[in-house]
Design an enzyme around this catalytic site. Structure first.
Site, PDB file in Angstrom:
ATOM      1  N   ASP A 162      61.662  34.853  -9.640  1.00 25.47           N
ATOM      2  CA  ASP A 162      61.606  33.305  -9.793  1.00 25.47           C
ATOM      3  C   ASP A 162      62.893  32.603  -9.424  1.00 25.47           C
ATOM      4  OD1 ASP A 162      59.046  34.042 -10.667  1.00 25.47           O
ATOM      5  OD2 ASP A 162      59.708  34.510 -12.610  1.00 25.47           O
ATOM      6  N   LYS A 166      63.199  31.911  -3.986  1.00 25.64           N
ATOM      7  CA  LYS A 166      63.446  32.672  -2.777  1.00 25.64           C
ATOM      8  C   LYS A 166      62.607  31.867  -1.748  1.00 25.64           C
ATOM      9  CE  LYS A 166      62.219  36.478  -4.316  1.00 25.64           C
ATOM     10  NZ  LYS A 166      62.269  36.271  -6.029  1.00 25.64           N
ATOM     11  N   ALA A 180      53.961  38.661  -6.425  1.00 22.79           N
ATOM     12  CA  ALA A 180      54.816  37.336  -6.147  1.00 22.79           C
ATOM     13  C   ALA A 180      54.130  36.088  -6.189  1.00 22.79           C
ATOM     14  CB  ALA A 180      55.571  37.807  -4.747  1.00 22.79           C
ATOM     15  N   GLY A 181      54.759  35.010  -6.268  1.00 20.55           N
ATOM     16  CA  GLY A 181      54.148  33.712  -6.068  1.00 20.55           C
ATOM     17  C   GLY A 181      55.409  33.039  -5.791  1.00 20.55           C
ATOM     18  N   HIS A 182      55.422  32.547  -4.411  1.00 22.59           N
ATOM     19  CA  HIS A 182      56.634  31.703  -3.884  1.00 22.59           C
ATOM     20  C   HIS A 182      56.093  30.245  -3.778  1.00 22.59           C
ATOM     21  CE1 HIS A 182      58.554  35.505  -2.284  1.00 22.59           C
ATOM     22  NE2 HIS A 182      58.514  35.375  -3.482  1.00 22.59           N
ATOM     23  N   THR A 183      56.813  29.197  -4.258  1.00 18.23           N
ATOM     24  CA  THR A 183      56.281  27.952  -4.479  1.00 18.23           C
ATOM     25  C   THR A 183      57.150  27.064  -3.528  1.00 18.23           C
ATOM     26  OG1 THR A 183      55.958  28.315  -6.575  1.00 18.23           O
ATOM     27  CG2 THR A 183      56.094  25.872  -5.911  1.00 18.23           C
ATOM     28  N   GLN A 221      59.836  39.688  -5.783  1.00 18.23           N
ATOM     29  CA  GLN A 221      60.533  40.048  -7.143  1.00 18.23           C
ATOM     30  C   GLN A 221      61.867  40.085  -6.897  1.00 18.23           C
ATOM     31  OE1 GLN A 221      57.771  42.332  -5.971  1.00 18.23           O
ATOM     32  NE2 GLN A 221      56.514  40.709  -6.931  1.00 18.23           N
ATOM     33  N   THR A 231      59.022  46.274 -11.632  1.00 16.73           N
ATOM     34  CA  THR A 231      57.898  46.541 -10.904  1.00 16.73           C
ATOM     35  C   THR A 231      57.964  47.723 -10.281  1.00 16.73           C
ATOM     36  OG1 THR A 231      56.260  45.092  -9.329  1.00 16.73           O
ATOM     37  CG2 THR A 231      58.785  45.442  -8.801  1.00 16.73           C
ATOM     38  N   THR A 253      51.001  34.076 -13.196  1.00 17.28           N
ATOM     39  CA  THR A 253      50.115  34.296 -14.429  1.00 17.28           C
ATOM     40  C   THR A 253      50.222  33.124 -15.510  1.00 17.28           C
ATOM     41  OG1 THR A 253      52.376  34.869 -15.502  1.00 17.28           O
ATOM     42  CG2 THR A 253      50.676  36.633 -14.548  1.00 17.28           C
ATOM     43  N   GLY A 274      67.052  20.409  -6.355  1.00 23.29           N
ATOM     44  CA  GLY A 274      65.644  19.868  -6.763  1.00 23.29           C
ATOM     45  C   GLY A 274      64.660  20.652  -6.234  1.00 23.29           C
TER      46      GLY A 274
HETATM   47  P1  IMP Z   1      54.055  44.105 -12.015  1.00 19.67           P
HETATM   48  O1  IMP Z   1      54.731  43.833 -10.694  1.00 19.67           O
HETATM   49  O2  IMP Z   1      52.861  43.114 -12.232  1.00 19.67           O
HETATM   50  O3  IMP Z   1      53.759  45.446 -12.184  1.00 19.67           O
HETATM   51  O4  IMP Z   1      55.062  43.585 -13.199  1.00 19.67           O
HETATM   52  C1  IMP Z   1      56.028  44.292 -13.566  1.00 19.67           C
HETATM   53  C2  IMP Z   1      57.088  43.435 -14.220  1.00 19.67           C
HETATM   54  O5  IMP Z   1      57.580  42.621 -13.107  1.00 19.67           O
HETATM   55  C3  IMP Z   1      56.583  42.517 -15.089  1.00 19.67           C
HETATM   56  O6  IMP Z   1      57.929  42.170 -16.122  1.00 19.67           O
HETATM   57  C4  IMP Z   1      56.485  41.189 -14.388  1.00 19.67           C
HETATM   58  O7  IMP Z   1      56.524  40.058 -15.158  1.00 19.67           O
HETATM   59  C5  IMP Z   1      57.551  41.314 -13.642  1.00 19.67           C
HETATM   60  N1  IMP Z   1      57.247  40.564 -12.116  1.00 19.67           N
HETATM   61  C6  IMP Z   1      56.447  40.762 -11.107  1.00 19.67           C
HETATM   62  N2  IMP Z   1      56.268  40.003 -10.169  1.00 19.67           N
HETATM   63  C7  IMP Z   1      57.268  39.157 -10.425  1.00 19.67           C
HETATM   64  C8  IMP Z   1      57.687  37.778  -9.912  1.00 19.67           C
HETATM   65  O8  IMP Z   1      57.030  37.548  -8.853  1.00 19.67           O
HETATM   66  N3  IMP Z   1      58.625  37.259 -10.720  1.00 19.67           N
HETATM   67  C9  IMP Z   1      58.810  37.644 -11.750  1.00 19.67           C
HETATM   68  N4  IMP Z   1      58.494  38.762 -12.563  1.00 19.67           N
HETATM   69  C10 IMP Z   1      57.595  39.217 -11.697  1.00 19.67           C
END
Ligand code: IMP
Length: 419
Positions: free
Chosen positions: A13, A16, A39-42, A217, A232, A294, A409
């Site tokens: 987060d 990137k 992953a969630g890229h904004t 990540q 992860t 999430t 920003g």
């Molecule tokens: P998983 O990747 O869903 O198995 O989660 C394993 C760990 O990686 C957990 O602590 C998640 O919160 C963290 N995690 C996975 N993807 C991200 C991400 O894109 N950003 C921040 N934390 C992540």
């Protein structure tokens, strides 16, 4: 310098997506080399906010995009994104693994079972999918090319997975016909995108094109080099760009680390510079620190240079982007963690090699002066208040790495270049 890795230098987060979006302007191809829809890229473009999980962030710039063999693919998520970008030029590796419904079910059931010891995963089936890959039980993207093979593989996998689900996790089993029909539907939609991505990327590089390797990540979530077991199940570190795309390591010319000007973490695990009480909640609100995937609250803390120094080492970071500096405008004093104190009272600037040492590490802070004014009107680094420039210089000096980009920003344009 055609091959550039963009890697998260903290716990994810870091912003990137935004940095990839910026650099994608002058690149020819953008590739993802690991991870999946965890992953969630904004990316914010004017009034529009793009939240991207499966495709590389370069998609927003209309660049050809590659999903490499090191990724895991949830077909439903990918198809949803392809629907949103109908003109996208996407190359999907046949060696990438498919996330199946039982991976999601097992991820959820296993976290439930671990109770207080849960990892805090995104529950998107990432760990179980990579585990099946290592067990050689996985179903790969190339299996969607032949309906008969796809069905057979689902049948073989389900025979074992349903036993686990029912007997170990006391969960509902999956029906073969339902899963096979659903995945055949996905297969029809995804077949045109399947390609030899190793050949595609190598050819682009050999032709002198600029290629971005976009990490998902981050370093401290790396399966080997992160804060195991709170990590992860893939390798976000820069070297994985070669393995996760099928190119030689000498194809990586440059490694750009991305770090927030402070620190956040989602999920469980030690966090030495975590801020206590109301101050943490304040930082969370100011930084909008809620998970893209999430919606979970992110834990917030001060910048940790011990961890960042480690990220510089294990990735070979040679330039750094420091994002979200504007969030610190609201704080009068800015503690920065420069060393850890160990239980015997000694101090170290090096990240602990063993888990229990990290658990007991206490932060040693140097307190820098805040600047107390917004940064939105800064259009170059020279416009930054003196204390903000001092903050960036301090980071650079401590790490021995040039900070070339500074984020001020959410907008696409709010990245200042320092070169
Ligand atoms: P998983 O990747 O869903 O198995 O989660 C394993 C760990 O990686 C957990 O602590 C998640 O919160 C963290 N995690 C996975 N993807 C991200 C991400 O894109 N950003 C921040 N934390 C992540």
């Amino acid at each position: 310098m055609p091959g550039t890795v963009i890697v998260g230098a903290q716990w994810g987060d870091e912003g990137k997506g935004k940095i990839v979006d910026l650099l994608a302007q002058n690149s020819d191809v953008v590739c993802r080399y690991q991870g999946g829809p965890n992953a969630g890229h904004t990316i914010v473009v004017g009034e529009e906010t793009y939240k991207i999980r499966a495709l590389p962030s370069g998609i927003v710039r209309g660049k050809p995009c590659v999903i490499g063999n090191g990724c895991v693919v949830d077909p439903e998520v990918l198809i949803d994104e392809l629907d949103r970008f109908p003109d996208a030029e996407v190359y999907l590796s046949g060696n990438a693994h498919l996330i199946m419904p039982w991976h999601l079910a097992i991820d959820q059931a296993s976290e439930r079972r671990l109770g207080k010891l849960a990892i805090g995963t995104t529950k998107r089936g990432i760990g179980p999918c990579y585990a099946d890959k290592a067990m050689r039980l996985g179903i790969r993207v190339q299996d969607i090319l032949e309906p008969k093979i796809l069905r057979q593989k689902i049948e073989v996998a389900l025979a074992e997975k349903n036993l686990w689900l029912e007997r170990v996790y006391e969960s509902e089993p999956f029906d073969l016909e339902t899963v096979a029909a659903r995945y055949e539907g996905y297969a029809q939609r995804l077949r045109p995108y399947v390609a030899d991505t190793s050949l595609y990327v190598e050819t682009a590089l050999r032709d002198g094109k600029d290629v971005l390797f976009e990490g998902a990540q981050a370093t401290l979530l790396d399966l080997d080099h992160g804060t195991y077991p709170f990590v992860t199940s893939s390798n976000p570190v820069a070297a994985q760009a070669a393995i996760g795309l099928g190119i030689g390591p000498q194809r990586i010319d440059r490694v750009l680390g991305v770090a927030k000007a402070y620190l956040t973490r989602v999920g469980e695990g030690p966090f030495p510079s975590e801020i206590g009480g109301d101050e943490q909640a304040r930082m969370r609100e100011l930084g909008g620190e809620y998970g893209t995937v999430t919606g979970r609250e992110r834990r917030c803390g001060w910048l940790d240079l011990v961890a960042l120094r480690y990220a510089v080492r294990v990735n070979g970071i040679d330039k750094l982007a420091l994002t979200k500096l504007d969030v610190l405008s609201h704080f009068g004093e800015l503690p920065v963690c420069v060393r850890y104190q160990t239980p015997d009272g000694s101090e170290t600037a090096d990240f602990p090699a063993h888990q229990s040492d990290f658990h007991s590490a206490a932060p040693v802070y140097e307190v820098l002066q805040g600047w107390g004014e917004p940064l939105d009107s800064c259009s170059s680094v020279d416009d930054l208040p003196g204390a903000a420039r001092d903050y960036v210089d301090f980071v650079e000096r401590e790490l021995g790495v040039e900070v070339t980009l500074v984020g001020t920003g959410a907008e696409r344009t709010s990245v200042l270049s320092r070169t």
